[in-house]
Design a protein around this motif. Structure first.
Motif, PDB file in Angstrom:
ATOM      1  N   VAL A 104      -1.467   7.895  16.453  1.00 20.85           N
ATOM      2  CA  VAL A 104      -1.215   7.364  15.109  1.00 20.85           C
ATOM      3  C   VAL A 104      -2.208   6.240  14.832  1.00 20.85           C
ATOM      4  N   THR A 105      -2.966   6.382  13.750  1.00 20.98           N
ATOM      5  CA  THR A 105      -3.937   5.338  13.405  1.00 20.98           C
ATOM      6  C   THR A 105      -3.423   4.463  12.264  1.00 20.98           C
ATOM      7  N   THR A 106      -2.657   5.055  11.352  1.00 16.85           N
ATOM      8  CA  THR A 106      -2.111   4.286  10.232  1.00 16.85           C
ATOM      9  C   THR A 106      -0.663   4.676  10.046  1.00 16.85           C
ATOM     10  N   ALA A 107       0.197   3.692   9.847  1.00 12.81           N
ATOM     11  CA  ALA A 107       1.579   3.995   9.490  1.00 12.81           C
ATOM     12  C   ALA A 107       1.921   3.154   8.278  1.00 12.81           C
ATOM     13  N   MET A 108       2.226   3.813   7.179  1.00 11.46           N
ATOM     14  CA  MET A 108       2.586   3.070   5.976  1.00 11.46           C
ATOM     15  C   MET A 108       4.012   3.463   5.621  1.00 11.46           C
ATOM     16  N   ILE A 109       4.920   2.551   5.854  1.00 12.67           N
ATOM     17  CA  ILE A 109       6.334   2.868   5.662  1.00 12.67           C
ATOM     18  C   ILE A 109       6.896   1.907   4.634  1.00 12.67           C
ATOM     19  N   ALA A 110       7.345   2.474   3.539  1.00 17.05           N
ATOM     20  CA  ALA A 110       7.787   1.635   2.427  1.00 17.05           C
ATOM     21  C   ALA A 110       9.300   1.643   2.348  1.00 17.05           C
ATOM     22  N   LEU A 111       9.861   0.469   2.149  1.00 18.75           N
ATOM     23  CA  LEU A 111      11.290   0.381   1.874  1.00 18.75           C
ATOM     24  C   LEU A 111      11.422   0.330   0.366  1.00 18.75           C
ATOM     25  N   THR A 112      12.104   1.282  -0.213  1.00 19.07           N
ATOM     26  CA  THR A 112      12.199   1.296  -1.673  1.00 19.07           C
ATOM     27  C   THR A 112      13.659   1.257  -2.085  1.00 19.07           C
ATOM     28  N   ALA A 113      13.927   0.549  -3.177  1.00 18.95           N
ATOM     29  CA  ALA A 113      15.304   0.438  -3.665  1.00 18.95           C
ATOM     30  C   ALA A 113      15.397   1.124  -5.005  1.00 18.95           C
ATOM     31  N   GLU A 114      16.412   1.925  -5.168  1.00 20.52           N
ATOM     32  CA  GLU A 114      16.580   2.640  -6.424  1.00 20.52           C
ATOM     33  C   GLU A 114      17.071   1.687  -7.492  1.00 20.52           C
ATOM     34  N   ARG A 115      16.621   1.953  -8.698  1.00 18.33           N
ATOM     35  CA  ARG A 115      17.117   1.211  -9.841  1.00 18.33           C
ATOM     36  C   ARG A 115      18.537   1.691 -10.120  1.00 18.33           C
ATOM     37  N   LYS A 116      19.443   0.776 -10.400  1.00 13.45           N
ATOM     38  CA  LYS A 116      20.823   1.149 -10.767  1.00 13.45           C
ATOM     39  C   LYS A 116      20.828   1.774 -12.163  1.00 13.45           C
ATOM     40  N   PRO A 117      21.618   2.837 -12.386  1.00 14.76           N
ATOM     41  CA  PRO A 117      21.650   3.424 -13.728  1.00 14.76           C
ATOM     42  C   PRO A 117      22.010   2.348 -14.752  1.00 14.76           C
TER      43      PRO A 117
END
Ligand code: ATP
Ligand code: MG
Length: 375
Positions: A70-83
Protein backbone atom coordinates in the motif's frame (compact mmCIF):
# COMPACT_ATOMS: atom_id res chain seq x y z
CA UNK A 1 2.90 -6.01 -5.47
CA UNK A 2 -0.80 -5.38 -5.98
CA UNK A 3 -3.16 -4.99 -3.08
CA UNK A 4 -6.61 -6.53 -3.35
CA UNK A 5 -9.90 -5.29 -2.00
CA UNK A 6 -10.14 -8.51 0.03
CA UNK A 7 -6.83 -7.80 1.77
CA UNK A 8 -8.17 -4.40 2.76
CA UNK A 9 -11.44 -5.86 4.03
CA UNK A 10 -9.52 -8.48 6.00
CA UNK A 11 -7.57 -5.88 7.97
CA UNK A 12 -10.66 -3.72 8.41
CA UNK A 13 -12.55 -6.65 9.93
CA UNK A 14 -10.12 -6.44 12.86
CA UNK A 15 -10.88 -2.77 13.53
CA UNK A 16 -13.73 -2.23 16.02
CA UNK A 17 -16.38 0.49 15.90
CA UNK A 18 -17.19 2.56 19.03
CA UNK A 19 -19.87 -0.06 19.77
CA UNK A 20 -17.37 -2.90 19.54
CA UNK A 21 -18.59 -4.30 16.20
CA UNK A 22 -16.18 -5.25 13.41
CA UNK A 23 -15.88 -2.28 11.03
CA UNK A 24 -16.81 -4.47 8.08
CA UNK A 25 -20.04 -5.52 9.82
CA UNK A 26 -21.22 -2.04 10.80
CA UNK A 27 -22.75 -1.08 7.44
CA UNK A 28 -20.76 2.16 7.27
CA UNK A 29 -18.19 1.46 4.57
CA UNK A 30 -18.38 2.77 1.03
CA UNK A 31 -17.04 0.63 -1.78
CA UNK A 32 -13.33 0.07 -1.27
CA UNK A 33 -11.15 1.10 -4.18
CA UNK A 34 -7.74 -0.58 -4.31
CA UNK A 35 -5.73 0.19 -7.44
CA UNK A 36 -1.95 0.13 -7.88
CA UNK A 37 -1.37 0.12 -4.14
CA UNK A 38 -3.69 3.06 -3.61
CA UNK A 39 -6.62 2.49 -1.32
CA UNK A 40 -9.64 4.77 -0.98
CA UNK A 41 -12.91 4.45 0.84
CA UNK A 42 -15.13 6.34 3.22
CA UNK A 43 -16.74 5.57 6.54
CA UNK A 44 -20.19 7.11 6.56
CA UNK A 45 -21.67 7.85 9.97
CA UNK A 46 -24.29 9.99 11.70
CA UNK A 47 -23.05 13.53 12.20
CA UNK A 48 -23.76 13.31 15.94
CA UNK A 49 -21.43 10.31 16.32
CA UNK A 50 -18.64 11.59 14.14
CA UNK A 51 -16.29 12.51 16.97
CA UNK A 52 -16.35 9.01 18.41
CA UNK A 53 -15.52 7.63 14.97
CA UNK A 54 -12.40 9.67 14.31
CA UNK A 55 -10.32 7.18 16.25
CA UNK A 56 -11.81 4.32 14.21
CA UNK A 57 -10.88 6.15 11.02
CA UNK A 58 -7.32 6.61 12.22
CA UNK A 59 -7.05 2.93 13.19
CA UNK A 60 -8.46 1.87 9.83
CA UNK A 61 -5.95 4.10 8.06
CA UNK A 62 -2.98 2.69 10.01
CA UNK A 63 -4.18 -0.87 9.42
CA UNK A 64 -4.50 -0.29 5.67
CA UNK A 65 -1.13 1.51 5.46
CA UNK A 66 0.49 -1.50 7.15
CA UNK A 67 -0.56 -3.83 4.33
CA UNK A 68 2.55 -4.57 2.26
CA UNK A 69 2.29 -2.85 -1.11
CA UNK A 70 0.00 0.00 0.00
CA UNK A 71 1.50 3.32 -1.06
CA UNK A 72 -1.45 5.64 -0.40
CA UNK A 73 -4.43 5.25 1.88
CA UNK A 74 -7.06 7.95 1.80
CA UNK A 75 -9.84 7.19 4.23
CA UNK A 76 -12.51 9.78 4.75
CA UNK A 77 -14.93 9.97 7.62
CA UNK A 78 -18.10 11.48 6.24
CA UNK A 79 -21.27 12.49 8.05
CA UNK A 80 -24.62 12.49 6.36
CA UNK A 81 -26.70 15.60 6.34
CA UNK A 82 -29.88 15.18 8.42
CA UNK A 83 -33.06 15.40 6.31
CA UNK A 84 -34.44 18.92 6.41
CA UNK A 85 -31.12 20.55 7.33
CA UNK A 86 -30.24 23.56 5.25
CA UNK A 87 -26.52 23.24 5.85
CA UNK A 88 -24.50 21.52 3.17
CA UNK A 89 -22.87 18.30 4.33
CA UNK A 90 -19.62 18.76 6.16
CA UNK A 91 -16.71 16.45 6.41
CA UNK A 92 -16.10 15.54 9.99
CA UNK A 93 -12.83 13.76 10.09
CA UNK A 94 -9.73 12.72 8.30
CA UNK A 95 -8.75 16.33 8.51
CA UNK A 96 -5.74 18.08 9.90
CA UNK A 97 -6.29 19.51 13.36
CA UNK A 98 -6.49 23.06 12.05
CA UNK A 99 -9.68 22.39 10.16
CA UNK A 100 -11.03 19.75 12.51
CA UNK A 101 -11.22 22.38 15.22
CA UNK A 102 -12.81 24.99 13.06
CA UNK A 103 -15.12 27.32 14.98
CA UNK A 104 -18.81 27.17 14.12
CA UNK A 105 -19.95 28.92 10.93
CA UNK A 106 -20.50 32.63 11.23
CA UNK A 107 -23.70 34.40 10.34
CA UNK A 108 -23.95 35.68 6.75
CA UNK A 109 -21.78 38.71 6.26
CA UNK A 110 -19.05 37.49 8.60
CA UNK A 111 -15.60 37.14 7.16
CA UNK A 112 -15.22 33.69 5.65
CA UNK A 113 -11.46 33.91 6.02
CA UNK A 114 -11.59 33.76 9.78
CA UNK A 115 -13.24 30.39 9.87
CA UNK A 116 -10.83 28.45 7.68
CA UNK A 117 -7.27 27.85 8.65
CA UNK A 118 -4.84 29.24 6.14
CA UNK A 119 -2.49 26.83 4.40
CA UNK A 120 0.96 27.38 5.85
CA UNK A 121 3.29 28.92 3.28
CA UNK A 122 0.53 29.71 0.77
CA UNK A 123 -0.26 33.42 0.53
CA UNK A 124 -3.43 33.25 -1.58
CA UNK A 125 -5.70 30.43 -2.65
CA UNK A 126 -7.93 31.38 -5.57
CA UNK A 127 -10.69 29.36 -7.21
CA UNK A 128 -11.33 29.09 -10.92
CA UNK A 129 -15.00 28.23 -11.25
CA UNK A 130 -17.82 28.07 -13.74
CA UNK A 131 -21.54 27.72 -13.44
CA UNK A 132 -21.54 24.81 -15.86
CA UNK A 133 -19.16 22.27 -17.32
CA UNK A 134 -17.19 22.38 -20.52
CA UNK A 135 -16.63 26.13 -20.72
CA UNK A 136 -12.85 25.84 -20.53
CA UNK A 137 -12.37 26.17 -16.80
CA UNK A 138 -9.46 23.75 -16.57
CA UNK A 139 -7.76 25.17 -19.67
CA UNK A 140 -8.05 28.65 -18.19
CA UNK A 141 -6.92 27.50 -14.74
CA UNK A 142 -3.65 26.02 -15.96
CA UNK A 143 -2.85 28.79 -18.41
CA UNK A 144 -3.66 31.40 -15.78
CA UNK A 145 -1.41 29.57 -13.32
CA UNK A 146 1.35 29.60 -15.96
CA UNK A 147 0.63 33.26 -16.71
CA UNK A 148 1.09 34.12 -13.02
CA UNK A 149 4.27 32.04 -13.01
CA UNK A 150 5.57 33.93 -16.05
CA UNK A 151 5.10 37.12 -14.03
CA UNK A 152 7.59 35.76 -11.52
CA UNK A 153 5.22 34.42 -8.87
CA UNK A 154 5.53 31.06 -7.13
CA UNK A 155 2.43 29.19 -8.19
CA UNK A 156 0.67 25.91 -7.44
CA UNK A 157 -2.28 24.27 -9.15
CA UNK A 158 -4.78 22.06 -7.36
CA UNK A 159 -7.24 20.16 -9.52
CA UNK A 160 -10.22 19.89 -7.18
CA UNK A 161 -12.49 18.65 -9.95
CA UNK A 162 -13.04 15.32 -8.38
CA UNK A 163 -15.76 14.33 -10.85
CA UNK A 164 -13.57 14.70 -13.88
CA UNK A 165 -9.98 15.66 -13.13
CA UNK A 166 -8.43 17.10 -16.28
CA UNK A 167 -5.03 18.19 -15.00
CA UNK A 168 -3.37 14.85 -15.90
CA UNK A 169 -4.48 15.42 -19.51
CA UNK A 170 -3.57 19.11 -19.52
CA UNK A 171 -0.09 18.51 -18.14
CA UNK A 172 0.69 15.04 -19.42
CA UNK A 173 1.52 14.01 -15.84
CA UNK A 174 0.89 10.34 -15.24
CA UNK A 175 3.18 9.68 -12.33
CA UNK A 176 2.03 9.32 -8.74
CA UNK A 177 3.05 11.79 -6.05
CA UNK A 178 5.71 10.59 -3.60
CA UNK A 179 5.20 10.77 0.13
CA UNK A 180 7.37 12.89 2.42
CA UNK A 181 8.80 11.52 5.67
CA UNK A 182 5.76 12.74 7.55
CA UNK A 183 3.55 11.03 4.97
CA UNK A 184 2.37 14.12 3.18
CA UNK A 185 2.05 14.09 -0.59
CA UNK A 186 4.73 15.89 -2.56
CA UNK A 187 3.17 17.79 -5.47
CA UNK A 188 4.47 17.08 -8.95
CA UNK A 189 6.62 19.84 -10.41
CA UNK A 190 5.91 20.63 -14.05
CA UNK A 191 6.37 23.82 -16.06
CA UNK A 192 7.56 25.51 -12.85
CA UNK A 193 4.25 24.82 -11.09
CA UNK A 194 3.59 22.59 -8.07
CA UNK A 195 0.68 20.46 -9.19
CA UNK A 196 -1.73 18.14 -7.41
CA UNK A 197 -4.76 16.36 -8.82
CA UNK A 198 -7.03 13.62 -7.59
CA UNK A 199 -6.43 12.23 -11.07
CA UNK A 200 -2.84 11.38 -10.03
CA UNK A 201 -4.27 9.12 -7.35
CA UNK A 202 -7.37 7.43 -8.65
CA UNK A 203 -8.68 6.15 -11.92
CA UNK A 204 -11.18 8.48 -13.51
CA UNK A 205 -14.11 6.09 -12.94
CA UNK A 206 -13.32 5.94 -9.23
CA UNK A 207 -13.36 9.69 -9.00
CA UNK A 208 -16.78 9.85 -10.62
CA UNK A 209 -18.63 7.91 -7.94
CA UNK A 210 -17.51 10.01 -4.99
CA UNK A 211 -20.33 11.64 -3.10
CA UNK A 212 -20.52 15.17 -1.72
CA UNK A 213 -19.05 14.75 1.77
CA UNK A 214 -16.32 12.43 0.60
CA UNK A 215 -15.40 14.84 -2.16
CA UNK A 216 -14.81 17.51 0.44
CA UNK A 217 -12.74 15.25 2.63
CA UNK A 218 -10.55 14.26 -0.29
CA UNK A 219 -10.13 17.88 -1.34
CA UNK A 220 -9.25 18.88 2.21
CA UNK A 221 -6.53 16.25 2.21
CA UNK A 222 -5.23 17.41 -1.15
CA UNK A 223 -5.11 20.93 0.19
CA UNK A 224 -3.66 20.25 3.62
CA UNK A 225 -1.82 16.94 3.39
CA UNK A 226 0.39 18.19 0.58
CA UNK A 227 3.83 19.74 0.93
CA UNK A 228 3.06 22.90 -1.06
CA UNK A 229 6.12 24.74 0.14
CA UNK A 230 6.08 28.51 -0.25
CA UNK A 231 3.60 29.76 -2.82
CA UNK A 232 2.33 33.19 -3.72
CA UNK A 233 -0.78 31.79 -5.35
CA UNK A 234 -2.47 28.40 -5.35
CA UNK A 235 -4.95 28.16 -8.22
CA UNK A 236 -7.79 25.72 -7.57
CA UNK A 237 -9.63 24.24 -10.55
CA UNK A 238 -13.09 23.77 -9.04
CA UNK A 239 -15.66 21.14 -10.01
CA UNK A 240 -18.11 22.70 -12.49
CA UNK A 241 -21.48 23.94 -11.30
CA UNK A 242 -22.92 25.38 -8.15
CA UNK A 243 -24.25 22.33 -6.32
CA UNK A 244 -23.69 21.23 -2.75
CA UNK A 245 -20.17 19.96 -3.35
CA UNK A 246 -19.06 23.25 -4.89
CA UNK A 247 -20.69 25.30 -2.15
CA UNK A 248 -19.11 23.19 0.56
CA UNK A 249 -15.78 23.59 -1.14
CA UNK A 250 -16.19 27.36 -1.41
CA UNK A 251 -17.03 27.45 2.29
CA UNK A 252 -14.24 25.20 3.47
CA UNK A 253 -11.27 26.26 1.41
CA UNK A 254 -9.60 29.46 2.62
CA UNK A 255 -10.22 31.35 -0.64
CA UNK A 256 -8.92 34.85 -1.17
CA UNK A 257 -10.97 35.16 -4.31
CA UNK A 258 -12.68 33.45 -7.21
CA UNK A 259 -12.55 33.80 -10.97
CA UNK A 260 -15.60 32.86 -13.01
CA UNK A 261 -15.18 31.45 -16.51
CA UNK A 262 -18.02 31.95 -18.93
CA UNK A 263 -18.60 31.57 -22.64
CA UNK A 264 -20.49 34.34 -24.43
CA UNK A 265 -23.69 32.36 -24.89
CA UNK A 266 -26.63 33.52 -22.80
CA UNK A 267 -27.09 30.18 -21.15
CA UNK A 268 -23.56 30.13 -19.91
CA UNK A 269 -23.94 33.67 -18.59
CA UNK A 270 -26.96 32.64 -16.56
CA UNK A 271 -24.80 29.89 -15.11
CA UNK A 272 -22.00 32.36 -14.50
CA UNK A 273 -24.42 34.52 -12.52
CA UNK A 274 -25.20 31.49 -10.37
CA UNK A 275 -21.50 31.07 -9.77
CA UNK A 276 -21.21 34.72 -8.73
CA UNK A 277 -24.17 34.32 -6.37
CA UNK A 278 -22.61 31.26 -4.79
CA UNK A 279 -19.35 33.03 -3.94
CA UNK A 280 -21.24 36.07 -2.72
CA UNK A 281 -23.24 33.85 -0.39
CA UNK A 282 -20.09 32.51 1.23
CA UNK A 283 -18.37 35.91 1.29
CA UNK A 284 -15.57 35.10 -1.17
CA UNK A 285 -14.67 38.12 -3.34
CA UNK A 286 -15.05 37.57 -7.07
CA UNK A 287 -11.82 38.77 -8.68
CA UNK A 288 -13.48 38.86 -12.07
CA UNK A 289 -14.95 37.13 -15.08
CA UNK A 290 -13.02 35.67 -18.01
CA UNK A 291 -14.84 35.22 -21.29
CA UNK A 292 -13.54 32.03 -22.86
CA UNK A 293 -14.17 31.01 -26.47
CA UNK A 294 -15.02 34.67 -26.76
CA UNK A 295 -14.63 34.86 -30.53
CA UNK A 296 -13.46 32.48 -33.20
CA UNK A 297 -10.01 33.08 -34.54
CA UNK A 298 -9.23 31.42 -37.85
CA UNK A 299 -6.02 29.39 -37.50
CA UNK A 300 -5.08 30.15 -41.12
CA UNK A 301 -5.73 33.84 -41.63
CA UNK A 302 -6.18 35.03 -38.03
CA UNK A 303 -9.52 36.65 -38.94
CA UNK A 304 -11.83 37.08 -36.02
CA UNK A 305 -15.53 36.12 -36.13
CA UNK A 306 -17.91 36.78 -33.27
CA UNK A 307 -19.83 33.60 -33.78
CA UNK A 308 -21.39 33.62 -30.35
CA UNK A 309 -22.32 37.29 -30.27
CA UNK A 310 -19.25 38.07 -28.21
CA UNK A 311 -18.98 40.60 -25.36
CA UNK A 312 -21.74 39.25 -23.14
CA UNK A 313 -19.45 38.53 -20.25
CA UNK A 314 -17.92 42.02 -20.34
CA UNK A 315 -21.37 43.61 -20.18
CA UNK A 316 -22.45 41.26 -17.47
CA UNK A 317 -19.34 42.03 -15.43
CA UNK A 318 -19.99 45.76 -15.80
CA UNK A 319 -23.62 45.34 -14.83
CA UNK A 320 -22.70 43.37 -11.74
CA UNK A 321 -19.80 45.59 -10.79
CA UNK A 322 -17.27 42.77 -11.09
CA UNK A 323 -13.92 43.26 -12.86
CA UNK A 324 -13.68 41.92 -16.40
CA UNK A 325 -10.39 40.07 -16.70
CA UNK A 326 -10.17 39.35 -20.41
CA UNK A 327 -11.29 37.54 -23.52
CA UNK A 328 -9.75 34.30 -24.71
CA UNK A 329 -10.49 33.36 -28.33
CA UNK A 330 -11.69 29.98 -29.48
CA UNK A 331 -8.56 28.81 -31.24
CA UNK A 332 -7.40 25.41 -32.29
CA UNK A 333 -3.93 26.02 -30.84
CA UNK A 334 -5.45 26.39 -27.38
CA UNK A 335 -7.38 23.15 -27.74
CA UNK A 336 -4.51 21.17 -29.22
CA UNK A 337 -1.95 22.33 -26.69
CA UNK A 338 -4.35 21.69 -23.78
CA UNK A 339 -5.24 18.26 -24.94
CA UNK A 340 -1.65 17.24 -25.65
CA UNK A 341 -0.35 18.14 -22.21
CA UNK A 342 1.59 21.25 -23.24
CA UNK A 343 -0.47 24.30 -22.34
CA UNK A 344 -0.20 27.20 -24.76
CA UNK A 345 1.52 29.53 -22.28
CA UNK A 346 4.54 27.18 -22.14
CA UNK A 347 4.42 25.73 -25.64
CA UNK A 348 4.04 29.09 -27.40
CA UNK A 349 5.28 31.59 -24.80
CA UNK A 350 5.85 34.29 -27.41
CA UNK A 351 2.43 33.85 -28.96
CA UNK A 352 -0.63 36.04 -28.64
CA UNK A 353 -2.55 33.51 -26.54
CA UNK A 354 0.19 33.37 -23.93
CA UNK A 355 0.11 37.17 -23.84
CA UNK A 356 -3.63 37.11 -23.17
CA UNK A 357 -3.25 34.72 -20.25
CA UNK A 358 -0.36 36.74 -18.84
CA UNK A 359 -2.50 39.89 -19.05
CA UNK A 360 -5.30 38.11 -17.18
CA UNK A 361 -2.69 36.91 -14.66
CA UNK A 362 -1.44 40.48 -14.19
CA UNK A 363 -4.96 41.70 -13.36
CA UNK A 364 -5.38 38.88 -10.86
CA UNK A 365 -1.96 39.57 -9.33
CA UNK A 366 -2.78 43.25 -8.97
CA UNK A 367 -5.93 42.40 -7.06
CA UNK A 368 -3.99 40.10 -4.74
CA UNK A 369 -1.09 42.50 -4.35
CA UNK A 370 -1.64 43.25 -0.67
CA UNK A 371 -2.03 39.60 0.19
CA UNK A 372 0.99 38.39 -1.78
CA UNK A 373 3.22 41.21 -0.63
CA UNK A 374 2.30 40.59 3.00
CA UNK A 375 3.33 36.95 2.82
N1 ATP B 1 -10.22 29.06 -25.80
C1 ATP B 1 -10.30 27.81 -26.28
N2 ATP B 1 -10.09 27.53 -27.59
C2 ATP B 1 -10.19 26.29 -28.07
N3 ATP B 1 -10.50 25.22 -27.34
C3 ATP B 1 -10.71 25.43 -26.01
C4 ATP B 1 -10.61 26.71 -25.41
N4 ATP B 1 -10.86 26.58 -24.08
C5 ATP B 1 -11.08 25.27 -23.87
N5 ATP B 1 -11.00 24.57 -25.01
C6 ATP B 1 -11.20 23.13 -25.21
O1 ATP B 1 -12.53 22.84 -24.78
C7 ATP B 1 -12.58 21.61 -24.10
C8 ATP B 1 -13.14 21.83 -22.69
O2 ATP B 1 -12.22 22.64 -21.98
P1 ATP B 1 -11.87 22.35 -20.45
O3 ATP B 1 -11.60 20.91 -20.19
O4 ATP B 1 -10.83 23.33 -20.05
O5 ATP B 1 -13.28 22.77 -19.83
P2 ATP B 1 -13.86 22.61 -18.37
O6 ATP B 1 -14.77 23.76 -18.17
O7 ATP B 1 -12.75 22.44 -17.39
O8 ATP B 1 -14.65 21.30 -18.54
P3 ATP B 1 -15.21 20.31 -17.40
O9 ATP B 1 -16.48 20.91 -16.98
O10 ATP B 1 -15.36 19.03 -18.15
O11 ATP B 1 -14.18 20.27 -16.33
C9 ATP B 1 -11.16 21.05 -24.12
O12 ATP B 1 -11.02 20.15 -25.18
C10 ATP B 1 -10.29 22.30 -24.34
O13 ATP B 1 -9.09 21.99 -25.02
MG1 MG C 1 -12.30 20.77 -16.14
Amino acid sequence: MSVTQQQVLDVLSKVRTPRGVALTEAGVLSAVAATDGKVFFSINVEASEARAWEDVRAQAESAVRAIPGVTTAMIALTAERKPGSTQPPRPTGGLRPASAHRPPPQPPGGSPMSRQAAIPGVAAVIAVASGKGGVGKSTTAINLALGLRALGLRVGLLDADIYGPSVPRLTGIHEKPQLSDDRKMIPIERFGLSIMSIGFLVEEETAMIWRGPMVMSAITQMLRDVVWGTLDVLVVDMPPGTGDAQLTLAQNVPLKGAIIISTPQDLSLIDARRGLAMFKKVGVPVLGIVENMSYFQCPHCGTRSDIFGHGGARHEAERLGVPFLGEVPLHIAIRETSDSGKPVVVSEPEGEHAAIYRAIGAKVRDQLQGVIAAA
